[in-house]
Design a protein around this motif. Structure first.
Motif, mmCIF file in Angstrom:
data_model
loop_
_atom_site.group_PDB
_atom_site.id
_atom_site.type_symbol
_atom_site.label_atom_id
_atom_site.label_comp_id
_atom_site.label_asym_id
_atom_site.label_seq_id
_atom_site.Cartn_x
_atom_site.Cartn_y
_atom_site.Cartn_z
ATOM 1 N N ASP A 242 0.810 -1.334 0.137
ATOM 2 C CA ASP A 242 -0.035 0.185 -0.122
ATOM 3 C C ASP A 242 0.960 1.438 -0.224
ATOM 4 O O ASP A 242 -0.153 2.247 -0.077
ATOM 5 N N GLY A 243 1.787 1.339 -0.137
ATOM 6 C CA GLY A 243 2.779 2.355 -0.342
ATOM 7 C C GLY A 243 3.588 2.767 1.195
ATOM 8 O O GLY A 243 4.037 3.880 1.742
ATOM 9 N N LYS A 244 3.416 1.723 2.251
ATOM 10 C CA LYS A 244 3.193 2.394 3.618
ATOM 11 C C LYS A 244 5.063 2.200 3.549
ATOM 12 O O LYS A 244 5.406 1.264 3.461
ATOM 13 N N ASP A 245 5.998 3.785 4.044
ATOM 14 C CA ASP A 245 7.321 3.167 4.144
ATOM 15 C C ASP A 245 7.057 2.584 5.813
ATOM 16 O O ASP A 245 7.265 3.184 6.369
ATOM 17 N N LEU A 246 7.659 1.215 5.300
ATOM 18 C CA LEU A 246 8.685 1.111 6.184
ATOM 19 C C LEU A 246 9.961 0.495 7.108
ATOM 20 O O LEU A 246 10.507 0.914 7.932
ATOM 21 N N LEU A 247 11.064 1.179 6.380
ATOM 22 C CA LEU A 247 12.293 1.514 6.630
ATOM 23 C C LEU A 247 13.201 1.984 5.241
ATOM 24 O O LEU A 247 12.845 1.767 4.105
ATOM 25 N N HIS A 248 14.080 2.947 5.578
ATOM 26 C CA HIS A 248 14.541 3.787 4.344
ATOM 27 C C HIS A 248 15.788 3.704 5.160
ATOM 28 O O HIS A 248 16.091 4.170 5.757
ATOM 29 N N TYR A 249 16.952 3.824 3.528
ATOM 30 C CA TYR A 249 17.921 4.537 4.063
ATOM 31 C C TYR A 249 18.334 5.301 2.863
ATOM 32 O O TYR A 249 18.009 5.835 2.192
ATOM 33 N N GLU A 250 19.893 6.186 3.664
ATOM 34 C CA GLU A 250 20.069 6.890 2.383
ATOM 35 C C GLU A 250 21.601 7.543 1.872
ATOM 36 O O GLU A 250 21.993 6.337 3.377
ATOM 37 N N ASP A 251 21.984 7.494 1.142
ATOM 38 C CA ASP A 251 23.800 7.663 0.670
ATOM 39 C C ASP A 251 23.835 8.629 -0.693
ATOM 40 O O ASP A 251 22.619 8.544 -0.752
#
Length: 862
Positions: free
Chosen positions: A678-687
């Protein structure tokens, strides 16, 4: 002076009485089709009825008028630029000679045979099937093997081998006149050939223009050379000692320094400025002959040097090592007179739009027209040019040797000046065949000896004599010749078919580190509009006789089903099978190319099989017979982008990469997010990092194992957004289980179309993860600026449709486009009893069953 003899001719069976109008260039098939004497050979199984047509001889004939202007000249020649293939030529009842090679240009002196006014020409074309049946090889040189899908004996004619069939093409050995016939008259002198070479030093360029002249009179002449934007250069030709004199190479060389040279670059690396070189031969103001060429200022070479992995195989353009990105080209039609400049432009333009910088002209077809190479020059597409030999055994006789050397001289001289020409290659897969194929190895060593003489002595020598600048490569694949492990992954070029023919998974590409992969591929069906063109309703099952006849690779339709079973749920209907097959093909090629590009430096080229088709068929092409882009070609536009992002998944870990073939360095930020459906953000990383030109940026590796255990691998997907220094963005998507195991939900796509002056903007939004959303027109055809999307609630599909890219459809407004827009996506392709439902839909279905008390009907059972 020149007079074309193209236009309206007549054709009849040899010895027959009934004649037909024949538009030349044309062929037996084109004439009989126009006359209604045969059915469309591409429709249903009509191909199988065509054999008797090609067992007959045919006459093409016409009258033409010769004026006094021709007869007043010293010499008059009749030039045949493309006769297919074995033919006797008669002028005013006198036999000029026999031709037997469709790849050659033939010139006959005819002044003594011409008369003022009407003249008659007749060309008796012999059946190619009879010719190969009548051929008798020398003792000990009998040939039993044949190329895949072909009529045995096709190698005995210098005719496009694929006309006799291939594992993607029909057995339709047409015959006719596929290029112009010209009457040429001249006096005093004729420009027979022109060598144009370039000297590059420190950014400066000097042209060396060397006309080869045939002089019919012993008088001095002037040569003047005009180059775009430069002062003309003049040279006086000394008086020859005798008439009928041919100047030698280097005798008339004129040096022209180029002021402020503008360099030609491959697509994606710069512009493609072209210079006209105009050579004029004259005396006292009278022009006796002239020729014009278009060239680009550049250097191209094949660099092979020892390194830590073995030996490099990399093309160097203007001092820059380039990663070759493209595909392998075959003839665009089985009826060669239908291969027009307009069709060639569409094809080459489509290659350039998908960020190709290379095409390999495959050796089982023909040498395309001048127009094709002009287009490659214009669009910045480098050309790997096979000589026309493929997958066959050849007996080298004295006659064959003379014939193939003349063929090589003709085509090398015709093509060598093109900016796009990067490589001459001896043949397709013949060195590999002698080394690895049992069907070749059981033949006489005499034939193996003929191979060495042809491709490692005679032909490279002929190429070198006529084009001392462009590199020659003995075969594809090869490690350099002499049967020295031609499929060595650490040297030369490689053909890799473990994926598809070997039925291995797409990930098998990642186990190999080729120096240059010049063939690899995966099949798909064309879209339903194309299939409809050669079927009726009862044929539309992939195992019907018609569908299997339009699939020339044995067991391949079943192979597609196998790969579907490995990756997707079973499609619900015929059209869905066609669509899903294209997804498989795109996935396979993307997996291979992304891996090759991630290993830039070690690997420096990826040319997949194949670009196009010669009839409507299931094949490895990315563009079908009608010019319709498959999912592969749209995806190639992304994985061949100058700056291309990719994700490498290894278990529960994902690593982002950026391969930069552009001319500038750029900063890059990436946000990698794990979403539920459903497009729910469960985890994110950035670099972030710096992407350098001609380098590959490897970003951090991100671990998702703990969250996958929590939410389930089948319930999530990863979306990585890459943001570059210039503000441009792209998104890449990855999953942790095969698509068939994803718990996808039914989307509710919302389409918005807005009209601008020159294009339509299209946006598709969904409320759940929707893979492989693909756009098409219900009526007509279109090339979308982007297509085949991974759509999610956070990332809608956005594209543009330029009005000039709409074909065979009357669309005058955004509303009309909306009504004519077709949307396909993965969930929509599922069979009824395997459809994934939302919880609410399941509850509603149960409630309905309880109310009705009805049992499921037979229509709901599969």
């Amino acid at each position: 002076m020149k007079q074309s003899l193209s236009g309206l001719w007549k054709m009849k069976e040899a010895g027959g009485f009934k004649s037909y109008d024949a538009e030349i260039p044309g062929s037996v098939m084109s004439v009989l089709l126009s006359a209604g004497e045969i059915e469309d050979p591409f429709f249903r199984n009509n191909e199988q009825k065509m054999g008797p047509v090609f067992e007959k001889d045919y006459e093409f004939f016409r009258s033409f008028t010769v004026t006094g202007e021709h007869l007043m000249q010293d010499e008059t020649d009749l030039i045949f630029y493309g006769i297919d293939t074995v033919a006797d030529i008669f002028l005013n009842g006198k036999k000029l000679g026999r031709v037997n090679n469709m790849h050659r240009t033939y010139r006959f002196a005819v002044k003594e045979l011409l008369t003022p006014g009407a003249n008659d020409i007749r060309i008796l074309i012999h059946s190619p099937l009879k010719c190969i049946a009548q051929y008798r090889p020398a003792g000990g040189k009998e040939i039993r093997a044949k190329a895949c899908g072909t009529i045995p004996g096709n190698q005995y004619l210098r005719k496009a081998h694929s006309m006799f069939g291939w594992d993607w093409g029909p057995q339709l050995p047409d015959a006719g006149i596929f290029r112009d016939i010209v009457l040429e008259s001249y006096s005093k002198v004729r420009i027979e050939d022109v060598f144009i070479t370039q000297e590059h030093s420190g950014g400066n360029v000097t042209l060396l223009v060397d006309p080869i002249l045939h002089m019919t009179d012993n008088i001095p002449m002037e040569i003047e050379v005009f180059v775009t934007g430069q002062e003309p250069a003049l040279k006086l030709i000394r008086m020859p000692e005798q008439s009928n004199y041919r100047t030698s190479k280097g005798e008339n060389t004129i040096r022209i320094p180029i002021r402020r040279p503008k360099f030609w670059w491959p697509n994606g690396l710069g512009e493609q400025p072209l210079y006209e070189v105009h050579i004029v031969v004259r005396k006292a103001g009278t022009v006796y002959d002239e020729k014009k060429y278009r060239i680009g200022l550049r250097t191209v070479s094949l660099l092979r040097e020892k390194d830590e992995y073995g030996e490099s195989f990399v093309f160097v353009v203007n001092g820059r090592k380039i990663f070759a990105m493209g595909a392998d080209y075959i003839p665009e039609d089985c009826i060669y007179s239908r291969i027009t400049k307009e069709r060639q432009r569409e094809l080459v333009c489509s290659a350039a739009r998908a960020n190709f910088n290379f095409l390999r002209i495959w050796g089982g077809g023909y040498y395309p027209s001048d127009d094709f190479y002009d287009l490659c020059d214009e669009y910045g597409i480098l050309v790997w040019q096979d000589l026309m030999y493929a997958c066959n055994l050849y007996e080298l006789t004295e006659e064959m040797e003379e014939n193939i050397l003349a063929e090589t001289r003709d085509n090398v001289a015709r093509l060598r000046h093109h900016a796009s020409l990067a490589l001459w290659c001896g043949n397709n897969e013949m060195e590999m065949a002698w080394a690895d194929w049992s069907s070749f190895q059981e033949h006489s060593p005499l034939l193996k000896s003929d191979y060495i003489k042809m491709f490692e002595y005679l032909l490279p020598k002929a190429v070198q004599e006529n084009d001392p600048v462009t590199d020659y490569w003995p075969s594809s694949p090869s490690s350099g010749g002499s049967f020295d492990n031609p499929q060595d992954e650490n040297r030369g070029d490689t053909h890799f078919w473990d994926v598809w023919h070997g039925q291995k998974s797409f990930e098998e590409y990642r186990n190999h580190y080729f120096r240059f992969c010049s063939e690899f591929g995966f099949q798909s069906f064309p879209c339903k509009k194309t299939v409809d063109s050669y079927t009726v309703l009862e044929d539309r099952n992939i195992f019907s006789p018609v569908m299997e006849n339009h699939q020339k690779n044995g067991w391949a339709n079943g192979k597609i089903i196998y790969y579907i079973s490995e990756n997707f749920l079973y499609p619900k209907d015929f059209e869905s099978i066609l669509y899903v097959s294209q997804l498989l093909q795109a996935m396979a090629m993307r997996c291979g190319v992304e891996h090759f590009r991630r290993n830039r430096g070690r690997c420096m080229g990826a040319l997949y099989w194949q670009l196009n088709d010669n009839w409507p068929v299931a094949s490895w092409s990315g563009i079908d017979y009608y010019g319709r882009w498959k999912a592969l070609h749209y995806m190639a536009k992304r994985f061949y982008a100058p700056i291309a992002a990719s994700l490498l998944r290894e278990g529960d870990k994902i690593t982002p990469f950026v391969a930069n073939e552009g001319t500038e360095d750029t900063n890059c930020k990436v946000k990698v997010t794990l979403y539920d459906m459903d497009g729910k953000d469960l985890l994110h990383y950035e670099d972030e990092g710096r992407s350098y030109s001609e380098r590959v940026l490897k970003l951090k590796t991100f671990e998702f194992g703990r969250m996958l255990e929590k939410y389930g691998r089948e319930n999530v997907f990863v979306e990585a957004e890459f943001i570059y220094g210039n503000g441009k963005r792209c998104t890449e998507t990855e999953i942790f289980v095969p698509y068939k195991h994803l718990n996808l939900k039914n989307p509710s796509p919302v389409v918005t179309v807005e009209e601008e002056e020159e294009y339509y903007s299209i946006t598709v939004e969904t409320d759940t993860f929707t893979p492989f959303l693909m756009l098409d027109l219900i009526q007509g055809d279109a090339i979308f600026e982007d297509n085949v999307f991974f759509v999610s609630p956070k990332t809608p599909a956005k594209t543009r449709l330029w009005k000039t890219d709409i074909k065979d459809a009357e669309i005058q407004s955004a509303k009309e486009l909306s009504e004519n827009l077709k949307i396909m996506y993965l969930q929509e392709s599922y069979a009824f009893d395997t459809q994934i439902y939302t919880e609410e839909e399941v509850d509603l279905e149960k409630d309905a069953e309880e109310v009705s008390g009805a049992e499921p009907t037979a229509d709901n059972d599969i």
